[in-house]
Scaffold this active site. Structure first.
Site, PDB file in Angstrom:
ATOM      1  N   LEU A 173       0.853  -1.194   0.000  1.00 42.47           N
ATOM      2  CA  LEU A 173       0.000   0.000   0.000  1.00 42.47           C
ATOM      3  C   LEU A 173       0.889   1.245   0.000  1.00 42.47           C
ATOM      4  O   LEU A 173       0.959   1.994   0.963  1.00 42.47           O
ATOM      5  CB  LEU A 173      -0.934  -0.036   1.209  1.00 42.47           C
ATOM      6  CG  LEU A 173      -2.207   0.792   1.122  1.00 42.47           C
ATOM      7  CD1 LEU A 173      -2.979   0.517  -0.152  1.00 42.47           C
ATOM      8  CD2 LEU A 173      -3.084   0.524   2.311  1.00 42.47           C
ATOM      9  N   HIS A 174       1.622   1.431  -1.094  1.00 44.49           N
ATOM     10  CA  HIS A 174       2.540   2.552  -1.255  1.00 44.49           C
ATOM     11  C   HIS A 174       2.234   3.264  -2.566  1.00 44.49           C
ATOM     12  O   HIS A 174       1.686   2.681  -3.484  1.00 44.49           O
ATOM     13  CB  HIS A 174       3.987   2.055  -1.274  1.00 44.49           C
ATOM     14  CG  HIS A 174       4.373   1.363  -0.013  1.00 44.49           C
ATOM     15  ND1 HIS A 174       4.638   2.036   1.150  1.00 44.49           N
ATOM     16  CD2 HIS A 174       4.493   0.055   0.287  1.00 44.49           C
ATOM     17  CE1 HIS A 174       4.922   1.171   2.096  1.00 44.49           C
ATOM     18  NE2 HIS A 174       4.844  -0.038   1.603  1.00 44.49           N
ATOM     19  N   ALA A 175       2.622   4.513  -2.638  1.00 45.90           N
ATOM     20  CA  ALA A 175       2.524   5.335  -3.851  1.00 45.90           C
ATOM     21  C   ALA A 175       1.170   5.218  -4.548  1.00 45.90           C
ATOM     22  O   ALA A 175       0.163   5.637  -4.005  1.00 45.90           O
ATOM     23  CB  ALA A 175       3.678   5.030  -4.787  1.00 45.90           C
TER      24      ALA A 175
END
Length: 88
Positions: A14-16
């Site tokens: 759950l990044h960028a």
């Protein structure tokens, strides 16, 4: 307060981009949704910084919670987004 668990499907966690898409969808919901690891303090799902600070990785289970008349619908919408890799 209803809650639901969902597994992060995005390969990079759950990044960028996946976090941004998740936060945008959370902001569209008619109720405030929180997200966090089960048993830990949740964060506001509408805050990109807070969601990225979770550092949720691929395959990790997160707990979504909300309160209000449309809470379950909002939770299912966001859980489905986490369970699909939105970047693919």
């Amino acid at each position: 307060m209803p809650s639901i668990q969902a597994t992060v499907a995005a390969a990079e966690g759950l990044h960028a981009r996946p976090a941004s898409l998740f936060v945008q969808e959370a902001a569209r919901q008619p109720v405030k949704v929180t997200v966090g690891r089960p048993g830990s303090a949740p964060v506001d799902a509408r805050s990109l910084l807070a969601v990225m600070t979770l550092g949720a990785r691929h395959g990790e289970t997160l707990e979504l919670s909300a309160e209000g008349d449309e809470a379950l619908a909002a939770l299912h919408t966001l859980a489905a987004l986490l369970a699909a890799d939105p970047v693919q």
